[in-house]
Design a protein around this motif. Structure first.
Motif, PDB file in Angstrom:
ATOM      1  N   VAL A  62      -4.495   1.646  -5.236  1.00 17.81           N
ATOM      2  CA  VAL A  62      -3.440   0.565  -4.488  1.00 17.81           C
ATOM      3  C   VAL A  62      -4.077   0.242  -3.576  1.00 17.81           C
ATOM      4  O   VAL A  62      -3.659  -0.943  -2.568  1.00 17.81           O
ATOM      5  N   ASN A  63      -4.845   1.231  -2.213  1.00 13.52           N
ATOM      6  CA  ASN A  63      -5.186   0.648  -1.411  1.00 13.52           C
ATOM      7  C   ASN A  63      -6.699  -0.079  -1.229  1.00 13.52           C
ATOM      8  O   ASN A  63      -6.317  -0.869   0.264  1.00 13.52           O
ATOM      9  N   GLU A  64      -7.612   0.090  -2.381  1.00 10.89           N
ATOM     10  CA  GLU A  64      -9.000  -1.250  -2.341  1.00 10.89           C
ATOM     11  C   GLU A  64      -8.593  -2.264  -2.682  1.00 10.89           C
ATOM     12  O   GLU A  64      -9.090  -3.715  -2.861  1.00 10.89           O
ATOM     13  N   CYS A  65      -7.605  -1.811  -4.224  1.00  9.15           N
ATOM     14  CA  CYS A  65      -7.689  -3.243  -4.416  1.00  9.15           C
ATOM     15  C   CYS A  65      -6.647  -3.847  -5.043  1.00  9.15           C
ATOM     16  O   CYS A  65      -6.050  -5.124  -5.821  1.00  9.15           O
ATOM     17  N   LYS A 112       2.491   0.223 -12.740  1.00  7.41           N
ATOM     18  CA  LYS A 112       2.095  -0.436 -13.759  1.00  7.41           C
ATOM     19  C   LYS A 112       1.005   0.758 -14.444  1.00  7.41           C
ATOM     20  O   LYS A 112       0.914   0.837 -15.512  1.00  7.41           O
ATOM     21  N   TYR A 113       1.348   2.213 -13.747  1.00 12.28           N
ATOM     22  CA  TYR A 113       0.309   3.748 -14.273  1.00 12.28           C
ATOM     23  C   TYR A 113       1.346   4.504 -14.026  1.00 12.28           C
ATOM     24  O   TYR A 113       1.020   5.910 -14.798  1.00 12.28           O
ATOM     25  N   CYS A 114       2.978   4.416 -14.277  1.00 16.23           N
ATOM     26  CA  CYS A 114       3.434   5.666 -13.827  1.00 16.23           C
ATOM     27  C   CYS A 114       4.255   5.559 -15.191  1.00 16.23           C
ATOM     28  O   CYS A 114       4.615   4.713 -15.770  1.00 16.23           O
ATOM     29  N   PRO A 142      -2.416  11.198 -18.235  1.00 16.09           N
ATOM     30  CA  PRO A 142      -1.009  10.909 -18.015  1.00 16.09           C
ATOM     31  C   PRO A 142      -0.256  11.836 -16.682  1.00 16.09           C
ATOM     32  O   PRO A 142      -0.611  12.381 -16.302  1.00 16.09           O
ATOM     33  N   SER A 143       0.579  10.846 -16.365  1.00 20.63           N
ATOM     34  CA  SER A 143       1.010  11.236 -15.297  1.00 20.63           C
ATOM     35  C   SER A 143       1.961  12.359 -15.444  1.00 20.63           C
ATOM     36  O   SER A 143       2.310  12.649 -14.206  1.00 20.63           O
ATOM     37  N   LEU A 185     -14.082   2.352 -13.718  1.00 20.09           N
ATOM     38  CA  LEU A 185     -13.767   3.459 -13.891  1.00 20.09           C
ATOM     39  C   LEU A 185     -11.998   3.617 -13.150  1.00 20.09           C
ATOM     40  O   LEU A 185     -11.449   4.416 -14.262  1.00 20.09           O
ATOM     41  N   ALA A 186     -11.811   3.565 -12.014  1.00 18.38           N
ATOM     42  CA  ALA A 186     -10.311   4.130 -11.770  1.00 18.38           C
ATOM     43  C   ALA A 186      -9.227   3.784 -12.703  1.00 18.38           C
ATOM     44  O   ALA A 186      -8.013   4.249 -12.827  1.00 18.38           O
ATOM     45  N   LYS A 187      -9.151   2.477 -13.316  1.00 19.77           N
ATOM     46  CA  LYS A 187      -8.223   1.392 -14.162  1.00 19.77           C
ATOM     47  C   LYS A 187      -7.890   2.545 -15.276  1.00 19.77           C
ATOM     48  O   LYS A 187      -7.198   3.443 -15.761  1.00 19.77           O
ATOM     49  N   LEU A 188      -8.891   2.606 -15.817  1.00 22.08           N
ATOM     50  CA  LEU A 188      -9.219   3.643 -16.939  1.00 22.08           C
ATOM     51  C   LEU A 188      -9.092   4.505 -16.878  1.00 22.08           C
ATOM     52  O   LEU A 188      -8.423   5.331 -17.651  1.00 22.08           O
TER      53      LEU A 188
END
Length: 95
Positions: A84-87, A93-95, A40-41, A31-34
């Motif tokens: 970033v913190n948990e995984c 990659k997401y910016c 959008p950033s 879900l976080a990745k999706l």
């Protein structure tokens, strides 16, 4: 006698949606990745239209007039922090 006007009803509904979006906790990798990919950033609507090097007009960032903009960006931020913190994902990659 208290009558709910359309404006009050819309405002109450909008407040409820804002609250629901703010209270979402991100605890799922997929879900976080999706969410980081879908949201959008930066505002994708801002444009400058130029012809032959001259600026004809500018379209302002319309995201700012979206009443849920802050909550949606906050949701993306929560997702990014989780990744970033948990995984241990790389945020670039997401910016």
């Amino acid at each position: 006698m208290n009558f709910l006007t359309k404006a009050n009803l819309d405002n109450n509904l909008l407040s409820q949606i804002r609250y629901q979006l703010e209270s979402i906790e991100i605890r799922d990798y997929h879900l976080a990745k999706l969410l980081c990919k879908v949201i959008p950033s930066n505002c994708p609507f801002e444009r400058t239209v130029t012809v032959f090097g001259r600026i004809l007009f500018q379209i302002p960032p319309l995201c700012k007039i979206n009443p849920l903009y802050e909550q949606i960006v906050g949701l993306r931020f929560k997702s990014l922090l989780y990744l970033v913190n948990e995984c241990g994902e790389d945020a670039r990659k997401y910016c």
